[in-house]
Structures are given as structure tokens and as C-alpha cells.
Design a protein around this motif. Sequence first.
Motif: not given
Length: 425
Positions: A8-12, A14-34
Motif C-alpha cells: 500500500a504505497p499510501h498508508f498512515p 497519508s491522509n488519502l481516503a484509500a489508506v483506510h481500506r488497508s488500515r482496517l484490514f491490517a487491524q482485523h486480519l490477525p483475528a482470522f489467522g492472518w
Amino acid sequence: MKKILIIAPHFPPSNLAAVHRSRLFAQHLPAFGWKPVILTVDEKYYEEVPDHALVKLLSPDLQVEKASAWKITRPRLVGDIGLRAFYSLYKKAKHLIKKESIDFLYIPIPSFYTALLGRWLHSSTGIRYGIDYIDPWVHTFPGSEKKFSRHWFSSRIAECLEPVAIKKASLITGVAPGYFKDALFRNPHLNKSAIHGAMPYGGEVKDHDMINSMLVSPYIFQKNKNKMQLVYAGAMLPNAYSILEAIFSAISNNKDAFTDVEFHFIGTGKSPNDNNGYNIKPLAEKYNLWETVIYEYPKRIPYLDVLMHYSIADAIFILGSTEAHYTPSKTYQAVLSGKPLYAVLHVDSTAIKVIENSKAGLVLGFHSVQGASYVEEKFLKSFLLFRNFVKIFEREQVDKKMFNEYSAYNVTGELARLLDKALVI
């Protein structure tokens, strides 16, 4: 745990809207074994002003790796972060795949050029990869039909590069099915060789909880109990202007009904950092609505500041596009704000289901063939109904149980399910 590398070239910050998709995936993936590993570009190479408050929303144990990039030249020859950091991202990703024993590579687009890294890294390391369509890659937009224009060349390049990038993908996802439907049609082999599925952005309650700990007061506008104040926050899409003009025309023709109404457009400017890059103001002035009904603050403001201004507004305004696939990501956080929503959306937008099923607001829907003329004709009646909706609205009426389907946690769970399938296809 299985490991996933997300480029994700843009990530916090970065204040672009799309960063929240990767941010939220990263936040919750460990709960599902990743276990996620994020590969991004060092913020010193970003064009936009960083929003360091966003970093507070990241999990403290999240592994974030950073790559370098070419700096922006003057004159600006190459702006796209995916191009400026392409080779650096490739080298870093290849190193991480081997060092961390990465099981899967996941690339959200745009930047569209980073999708090519999936194919290249698959060839050099054998890693399976997936592409996540935050926006369609190949599509028509204003100016792309004019031969030999910059937009025309961009469209032709996209048509050439997309099939190369996604040819060997094991997973194709997107914000909604319409975001990647045409890509599968153009590359039919992927219907058998790849898993595909759609996950919306999802809403995150914890983001709103952060507002209570902020020391910043509202600064874009102040609450006015004598006005009904609506907020629209985020960039304007090229194919949304005809609908917006239809709304302004309807307001102009019925000014008596809007003497106590204010629409505040935040972060809608021509570029993220320009205080004077007005996009809405010229249209508002055309219909004599500027600073009576319509207000614009062009510069993008931090994400949490947007949520804070949601909290003092009377309602939130969501504007769609004439492109049927478009599903505004702001819908999910708008619902969680607890404020009533008024939306003007294409009838095929999946955001309509979110708003209506959660009982969070009212929607004026339009078909492609109806477009702006239909919106102009129906807007006054629709908005008057919304005013009555606001009078009786209570945040407790929002169906949170139903909305759980769109929580960032459950959305990430769907991604994890697709990832598990993509590993064995």
C-alpha cells in the motif's frame, strides 16, 4: 499464523481516503489467522501533508516496512507514487517475501501501477497474489474520449497494462462487484483461475471513540442552532458534477425552502493542500448560492477532524456519481456518526442498501438514463421529506445489528475467507 504482505504505497500518516481500506484490514486480519505485513512508501515522499494522528489508529504491533521513491520534480513530471516508488517497492517486497516467509501478496489499487508488482513478484518468487479494486482501472471518465489527450493516453495505457498485471492473479476483490466485473469480462480465464469477491470499506466504531479524546475544537464551521447544517467531506468525482449542478439548480429555483439550510463541502478542492483550489464555489456562484446555502473549504483536513465536524453537524450529505458502480466509502463512517444521512446516488450503488437497511437516512436514487434532469425534478420533494426525517430521527433508531454486516471486522472476515480459498485454488 499465515502471513500476508500488503503493498500500500499510501498508508498512515497519508491522509488519502484509500489508506483506510488497508488500515482496517491490517487491524482485523490477525483475528482470522492472518498476520499482516504492510509495505508502504516513506511519508517524506508523499505530496499530501501527512496526518500523524492517523498513526494512533494503528495497532502498536503492526509491522510496517517503508520504501523510498523518486522525489517530485519541478516541473512535476511524474506524480503517481506507485511509479515513483515502483522499483524500490519491488526490491523491498522480494526481500520480505523471502525473509518473512510470506504466504500471500495483496495489492490494493490505485496506485494502478503497483498491480504490476504482483505479476513480477509472482514470476520471481512464485508467491500467489491478489488485486483489490478500490477503483476500476479501465473505465471512461470526462476527457478520456478526446483522442491524444492526457486522459485518452491514460485509458489506453490502462487497457494495455491491466491484463498483464492480473493475468496470474489468484484473487480479485473490490469495494463492490461493479468495481472488477468488467475486468473479469475482459479476462475471462480469471473466472476459473482466480477467486473473486467484494467487500465494502466497512465502518470502525473505535475511530469515532477517538474523537472524545481529541483536544481540537471544530474550526471549519461552528454549530448554528438556527440552521440545518449538512456536511459533505471528501473529493468530488468527475462524474458527480452534473448531479451536483442539478441539485444547485433545484435549490436556486426554490430558495425560500433553503433559507435556513447550509451545505458545507470539506476537502473538495483541486488538490489536497490548496486552500484556494475551489471546485464547488464556481458552481455555487453560478446559481447565487455561495455563502448563503453553499460553503466550500477546498483543502483536505485530517480524517479524525472530519469525524469531529460530523459530530457537530445536523446531517451528512453523500453524493454519488453517474457511474453505476460507485459506492462512497464515506457511507460507513457516516452511519456510525449517529447523524441522519441524505444521499443522492445511482440506483445500482450498494451504498443505498447500507443506508436504507440501517435506517440511517433517506436516498434520492436515479438511473443512468434519468441522470441530472431527474434529480433536479425530484430534489425539492425528496429534501423536504428528509427535513421531516431529521425532526424525528434518533440515533438509537439506526439498526446497529444490521450494520454489523458492514463493520470493518466482518468485512475483514470475508477477505480472510477469500484468502484461505485463494491459497489452495
